[in-house]
Design an enzyme around this catalytic site. Structure first.
Site, PDB file in Angstrom:
ATOM      1  N   THR A 423       0.853  -1.198   0.000  1.00 39.00           N
ATOM      2  CA  THR A 423       0.000   0.000   0.000  1.00 39.00           C
ATOM      3  C   THR A 423       0.886   1.245   0.000  1.00 39.00           C
ATOM      4  O   THR A 423       2.083   1.161   0.258  1.00 39.00           O
ATOM      5  CB  THR A 423      -0.956   0.034   1.222  1.00 39.00           C
ATOM      6  OG1 THR A 423      -1.693  -1.180   1.266  1.00 39.00           O
ATOM      7  CG2 THR A 423      -1.926   1.187   1.173  1.00 39.00           C
ATOM      8  N   THR A 441      -3.884   1.270  -2.888  1.00 37.92           N
ATOM      9  CA  THR A 441      -3.196  -0.002  -2.761  1.00 37.92           C
ATOM     10  C   THR A 441      -3.558  -0.969  -3.876  1.00 37.92           C
ATOM     11  O   THR A 441      -4.581  -0.800  -4.544  1.00 37.92           O
ATOM     12  CB  THR A 441      -3.570  -0.656  -1.409  1.00 37.92           C
ATOM     13  OG1 THR A 441      -2.828  -1.856  -1.228  1.00 37.92           O
ATOM     14  CG2 THR A 441      -5.062  -0.985  -1.345  1.00 37.92           C
ATOM     15  N   GLU A 443      -2.756  -4.157  -2.586  1.00 36.98           N
ATOM     16  CA  GLU A 443      -2.712  -5.128  -1.486  1.00 36.98           C
ATOM     17  C   GLU A 443      -1.311  -5.679  -1.265  1.00 36.98           C
ATOM     18  O   GLU A 443      -0.471  -5.005  -0.707  1.00 36.98           O
ATOM     19  CB  GLU A 443      -3.727  -6.254  -1.700  1.00 36.98           C
ATOM     20  CG  GLU A 443      -3.759  -7.329  -0.636  1.00 36.98           C
ATOM     21  CD  GLU A 443      -3.927  -6.794   0.792  1.00 36.98           C
ATOM     22  OE1 GLU A 443      -3.707  -7.568   1.727  1.00 36.98           O
ATOM     23  OE2 GLU A 443      -4.279  -5.624   0.981  1.00 36.98           O
ATOM     24  N   GLU A 462      -6.841  -7.968  -3.677  1.00 36.87           N
ATOM     25  CA  GLU A 462      -7.548  -7.418  -2.525  1.00 36.87           C
ATOM     26  C   GLU A 462      -8.516  -8.385  -1.877  1.00 36.87           C
ATOM     27  O   GLU A 462      -8.828  -8.274  -0.686  1.00 36.87           O
ATOM     28  CB  GLU A 462      -8.302  -6.161  -2.969  1.00 36.87           C
ATOM     29  CG  GLU A 462      -8.324  -5.076  -1.936  1.00 36.87           C
ATOM     30  CD  GLU A 462      -6.950  -4.518  -1.668  1.00 36.87           C
ATOM     31  OE1 GLU A 462      -6.513  -4.618  -0.503  1.00 36.87           O
ATOM     32  OE2 GLU A 462      -6.310  -3.991  -2.580  1.00 36.87           O
ATOM     33  N   SER A 486     -10.727  -3.379   5.293  1.00 41.38           N
ATOM     34  CA  SER A 486      -9.402  -2.789   5.102  1.00 41.38           C
ATOM     35  C   SER A 486      -8.955  -2.112   6.386  1.00 41.38           C
ATOM     36  O   SER A 486      -9.783  -1.740   7.224  1.00 41.38           O
ATOM     37  CB  SER A 486      -9.450  -1.761   3.969  1.00 41.38           C
ATOM     38  OG  SER A 486      -8.251  -1.010   3.895  1.00 41.38           O
ATOM     39  N   SER A 487      -7.649  -1.921   6.512  1.00 40.88           N
ATOM     40  CA  SER A 487      -7.095  -1.155   7.626  1.00 40.88           C
ATOM     41  C   SER A 487      -6.564   0.202   7.191  1.00 40.88           C
ATOM     42  O   SER A 487      -5.999   0.930   8.010  1.00 40.88           O
ATOM     43  CB  SER A 487      -5.960  -1.939   8.295  1.00 40.88           C
ATOM     44  OG  SER A 487      -6.458  -3.099   8.904  1.00 40.88           O
TER      45      SER A 487
END
Length: 608
Positions: A423, A441, A443, A462, A486-487
């Site tokens: 990312t 991103t 991933e 992803e 997602s973070s």
């Protein structure tokens, strides 16, 4: 920030520059060199000045953003142009084959809005997509599961750029893509980080014919100091700019992407199976960005604004800070404060696993997770003197709380975390006070490893962010059309209702703790932004051990082990990029000095 205040910020900034005797020659320092020759660009971790600021992981990309600002473009114009350039120079972290989250502060209205450009699962994706039928268990994550068409979701990045420019920009998509198109054509100088990332993925890349041709010419990664050009991507960018996003999602390239996912162009040079995926042209045509309300919470007089689900960043960063607000962390020693940070993180990650997913498919109690009462109840679980045994149980975010610590009603939820650590992030502020925090991103480093033939960009992996084993109670379970959790945590912090700080980072599920720790360092620890960002990091994601950088273990490990914390070592955590608006209205742009080879921060008019 009002228009009147935005003008006053600009005037103060220009007055400051005049006072220090700024000359026109300084402007040239931020301009990209003329001509078509690649250039070795030195990285700059900290810059202070006026006229606008950009921070990213790459000097070529930052230079593109600065040039847009210098020519009168605004923060959104610069953010899209910078992101497109990162798709050239950081192709293993971001690009039009992926997605991301865009957070925008409008100086004219004082409003913060978001664009959710997260990838979506194909409608036909089965719930057991990552289960090996021969074993009944998930496929090995790396390299098998990620290097597959099964892992590819519908890209959201081009749609994000188009919507952001239409909503807040002054550039057309073609204008925003033009600098990156030139960059892809003339090339950039390969550094050690690019070569190392290529070598780390050589087996995966060699399994896909167009990927091997592009990134492993002659069977080897590009040499450090050589020039890497991507003419296919230059043509793709030019066509995207000319034809628009309908061409990408509904035109010929949509079918090319879908066909590549369903029939990966294997090279036959490795034993990797590279199974086909489920993406169709209909899935591409159906894609649309979402526009969720941002998350908001107060922390010690600051308003922290972030991204709503399917990002778990806004709620989890918010919960960590809300728990810490119940303790006097500003008056603590560094080790006491870090102990509280690690314990609050474990509690918040337990709740993340229990509640967070795509809110279009599951009921995510965002308001409860960010409530002061829930934080007070969760703070009951934090022992100031002893680290809890991990993993800890999740709380009950149900609106019925007991802050007296008699009954917290916790429950244990154990779900593996599968986010990759790649990312990229960029932060931008323009001369008018508009602000963008944008994390994007594909991933895994290198995404799925699958390059669309003749198009010059990698597709994401992803969908591996979904839980691999289907559980109907899991909010992050696989479902067709759904966005995986997602973070990514692009964050804008307001002080007295006006923008103060924009920041974010790559790093998969460690993004949340990177952003939280920087804010803790800056607000509670009293560190200036460059020191807060460069400080050694550790992440506690409700696991048996704290993952920490070597410098963190060396400096803080013995003291924190006395609390009962156990450590494992990771080489580095995150690669943050931030911009702070200083009291005099000038900007301090800050990037990583060392992590991931160091980032690059610039301002339009530097102050010596």
């Amino acid at each position: 920030m009002s228009t009147r205040h935005a003008r006053s910020v600009r005037c103060r900034a220009l007055a400051t520059l005049t006072a220090v005797g700024l000359t026109a020659s300084l402007t040239a320092l931020t301009q990209p060199a003329a001509g078509a020759q690649p250039r070795q660009v030195e990285k700059n971790a900290v810059a202070v000045g006026a006229g606008g600021a950009v921070s990213s992981v790459d000097p070529e990309a930052t230079a593109v953003g600065i040039e847009v600002l210098r020519r009168g473009g605004n923060a959104t114009d610069a953010a899209v142009a910078t992101a497109a350039a990162l798709g050239v120079t950081e192709p293993y972290s971001a690009g039009i084959g992926g997605g991301g989250f865009f957070v925008h502060y409008d100086a004219a209205t004082g409003e913060v809005d978001t664009v959710d450009g997260r990838e979506t699962a194909p409608e036909a994706m089965p719930s057991d997509a990552f289960i090996d039928p021969e074993t009944g268990r998930p496929y090995p994550f790396f390299p098998d599961m990620v290097t597959s068409g099964v892992s590819v979701g519908v890209p959201g990045t081009p749609a994000t750029w188009q919507v952001a420019l239409q909503e807040w920009g002054t550039y057309s998509l073609a204008e925003a893509l033009r600098p990156a198109t030139r960059l892809a054509r003339r090339g950039f100088v390969v550094d050690e980080e690019f070569r190392e990332q290529t070598l780390d993925n050589a087996e995966r890349f060699s399994a896909i014919a167009p990927t091997a041709e592009l990134f492993l010419p002659g069977g080897d990664a590009p040499e450090v100091g050589s020039v890497f050009r991507n003419h296919d991507l230059a043509r793709t960018y030019a066509e995207l700019g000319r034809r628009g996003t309908d061409w990408f999602y509904k035109g010929p390239i949509a079918e090319e992407i879908a066909s590549t996912v369903r029939n990966p162009p294997r090279s036959g040079r490795t034993d990797l199976p590279v199974p086909p995926g489920h993406l169709t042209a209909q899935d591409m045509a159906a894609y649309a960005v979402a526009r969720p309300e941002p998350t908001r919470h107060d922390y010690r007089g600051y308003e922290v604004v972030g991204m709503a689900p399917p990002s778990s960043g806004g709620t989890t960063v918010g919960e960590i800070l809300n728990i810490l607000e119940h303790f006097g962390t500003s008056a603590m020693t560094t080790e006491e404060r870090l102990h509280h940070y690690l314990e609050a993180s474990a509690l918040a990650y337990a709740d993340r696993a229990r509640y967070l997913g795509d809110s279009a498919f599951v009921d995510v109690p965002v308001e409860e997770l960010l409530s002061d009462d829930f934080a007070a109840e969760r703070a009951c679980e934090l022992d100031p003197d002893t680290a809890a045994a991990k993993p800890v149980a999740a709380g009950q975010a149900d609106g019925d709380y007991d802050p007296t610590c008699r009954d917290t009603g916790t429950e244990f939820v154990d779900r593996p975390d599968t986010e990759g650590l790649s990312t990229t992030h960029l932060s931008v502020v323009d001369r008018w006070g508009n602000v963008v925090a944008y994390t994007l991103t594909i991933e895994q480093t290198g995404g799925s490893g699958i390059t669309v033939p003749g198009r010059g960009f990698l597709l994401n992996n992803e969908l591996t962010d979904f839980s691999h084993v289907y559980d109907p109670e899991d909010p992050n379970r696989i479902e067709g059309g759904k966005r995986p959790r997602s973070s990514m945590s692009p964050t804008i912090v307001l002080r007295d209702g006006e923008p103060w700080l924009a920041l974010g980072s790559p790093g998969g599920s460690t993004i949340i703790t990177t952003v939280s720790q920087i804010l803790l360092n800056r607000i509670d620890g009293g560190l200036d932004l460059p020191t807060a960002l460069a400080a050694p990091r550790a992440t506690q994601r409700n696991t048996a051990t704290v993952s920490a950088e070597p410098a963190f273990r060396e400096t803080h490990g013995p003291s924190l082990e006395a609390y009962g914390h156990r450590f494992s070592t990771t080489s580095e955590l995150g690669a943050a990029a931030a911009v702070e608006i200083l009291p005099d209205g000038t900007f301090q742009a800050v990037a990583e000095p060392r992590r991931r080879g160091g980032g690059d921060a610039r301002v339009v008019y530097p102050i010596p």
